[in-house]
Design a protein around this motif. Structure first.
Motif, PDB file in Angstrom:
ATOM      1  N   LEU A  44       0.802  -1.222   0.000  1.00  0.00           N
ATOM      2  CA  LEU A  44       0.000   0.000   0.000  1.00  0.00           C
ATOM      3  C   LEU A  44       0.838   1.277   0.000  1.00  0.00           C
ATOM      4  N   THR A  45       2.035   1.243   0.587  1.00  0.00           N
ATOM      5  CA  THR A  45       2.875   2.440   0.560  1.00  0.00           C
ATOM      6  C   THR A  45       3.266   2.780  -0.873  1.00  0.00           C
ATOM      7  N   ARG A  46       3.719   1.787  -1.602  1.00  0.00           N
ATOM      8  CA  ARG A  46       4.083   1.998  -3.005  1.00  0.00           C
ATOM      9  C   ARG A  46       2.871   2.434  -3.823  1.00  0.00           C
ATOM     10  N   PHE A  47       1.734   1.796  -3.561  1.00  0.00           N
ATOM     11  CA  PHE A  47       0.520   2.159  -4.274  1.00  0.00           C
ATOM     12  C   PHE A  47       0.115   3.603  -3.949  1.00  0.00           C
ATOM     13  N   GLY A  48       0.219   3.979  -2.678  1.00  0.00           N
ATOM     14  CA  GLY A  48      -0.116   5.337  -2.282  1.00  0.00           C
ATOM     15  C   GLY A  48       0.775   6.370  -2.950  1.00  0.00           C
ATOM     16  N   SER A  69      10.790   6.462   1.226  1.00  0.00           N
ATOM     17  CA  SER A  69      12.018   6.857   0.559  1.00  0.00           C
ATOM     18  C   SER A  69      11.693   7.709  -0.657  1.00  0.00           C
ATOM     19  N   PRO A  70      12.408   8.820  -0.856  1.00  0.00           N
ATOM     20  CA  PRO A  70      12.164   9.607  -2.071  1.00  0.00           C
ATOM     21  C   PRO A  70      12.443   8.821  -3.339  1.00  0.00           C
ATOM     22  N   VAL A  71      13.418   7.925  -3.291  1.00  0.00           N
ATOM     23  CA  VAL A  71      13.726   7.105  -4.465  1.00  0.00           C
ATOM     24  C   VAL A  71      12.530   6.237  -4.840  1.00  0.00           C
ATOM     25  N   LEU A 121      -1.507  -6.686  -6.936  1.00  0.00           N
ATOM     26  CA  LEU A 121      -2.103  -6.338  -5.648  1.00  0.00           C
ATOM     27  C   LEU A 121      -3.606  -6.521  -5.744  1.00  0.00           C
ATOM     28  N   MET A 122      -4.148  -7.385  -4.904  1.00  0.00           N
ATOM     29  CA  MET A 122      -5.586  -7.591  -4.850  1.00  0.00           C
ATOM     30  C   MET A 122      -6.198  -6.561  -3.920  1.00  0.00           C
ATOM     31  N   LEU A 123      -7.174  -5.805  -4.432  1.00  0.00           N
ATOM     32  CA  LEU A 123      -7.809  -4.745  -3.670  1.00  0.00           C
ATOM     33  C   LEU A 123      -9.315  -4.945  -3.616  1.00  0.00           C
ATOM     34  N   GLU A 124      -9.904  -4.424  -2.569  1.00  0.00           N
ATOM     35  CA  GLU A 124     -11.356  -4.399  -2.433  1.00  0.00           C
ATOM     36  C   GLU A 124     -11.782  -2.943  -2.311  1.00  0.00           C
ATOM     37  N   ALA A 125     -12.619  -2.483  -3.224  1.00  0.00           N
ATOM     38  CA  ALA A 125     -13.095  -1.106  -3.231  1.00  0.00           C
ATOM     39  C   ALA A 125     -14.504  -1.052  -2.667  1.00  0.00           C
TER      40      ALA A 125
END
Length: 221
Positions: A46-50, A73-75, A179-183
């Protein structure tokens, strides 16, 4: 295109593939004045997705990542497509002042990804959501404790799991990730929808339309 049968747990549901196409932008883009909640345990991507949700707004204006745990990380943000010169990372590990910091940021940016301390009070979150609406700031909130109070988020995206491809028997190069997500919530038209997002390491993610999963209690033909 006809319906495709998909399986979730013990329920089989026939869903037209066009069903998700109407909502793809809604699920994968932040919207001005609205809060998107990213809910899930650490390690579900979720961090990467965010950070990826900040990529599009960063093309035209500064964006901020409010880092509570000291992990961002800024990178990683640059790799997610965020324009380097438009990225600001603010680190705040003090829950007592976090609401004030978040409110100050909402006064001056186009989009905000914020990790929410577990002890943040409901009234503070509601005030922040109201400020985001008034300032037309697109916000993604990642609660580190329980989910956000009802009515704060326009759209909730809950991580159900993540899979990686490219490593075999514990070694190799990690490549594509799903990534499996539920909306759910107003942003999902009041329904619950499950779908996969594919991330190939570029600055673009896409919905894998042939694995869209609907919510139902019984099988339908």
């Amino acid at each position: 295109m006809g319906p495709k049968e998909v399986i979730t747990e013990d329920v089989a549901i026939a869903i037209p593939l066009v069903d998700l196409a109407d909502h793809e932008d809604e699920f994968l883009q932040l919207r001005p004045g609205q809060v998107t909640e990213l809910l899930g345990i650490p390690g579900t991507g979720l961090t990467r997705f965010g950070l990826r949700l900040l990529a599009a707004p960063s093309q035209v204006a500064p964006v901020v990542a409010l880092d509570t745990r000291g992990w961002i990380s800024p990178v990683a943000a640059w790799e997610a497509g965020v324009v380097p010169e438009n990225l600001v990372i603010v680190r705040c590990d003090q829950p007592g002042i976090w609401p004030k910091v978040a409110a100050a940021l909402l006064e001056g940016v186009r989009a905000l990804y914020a990790e929410v301390p577990a002890t943040t009070k409901e009234q503070d979150l509601r005030r922040l959501a109201a400020l985001a609406r008034a300032r037309k700031v697109a916000v993604a909130m990642r609660p580190l404790g329980r989910g956000l109070p009802s009515g704060v988020a326009h759209l909730r995206l809950r991580a159900l799991g993540v899979t990686w491809e490219g490593a075999d028997q514990g070694h190799g190069r990690l490549g594509r990730r799903r990534l499996m997500l539920e909306a759910s919530g107003k942003g999902a038209s009041g329904m619950t929808r499950r779908f996969e997002v594919e991330d190939e390491g570029s600055d673009v993610v896409r919905v894998v339309s042939d694995v869209v999963v609907g919510e139902a209690r019984r099988a339908v033909g």
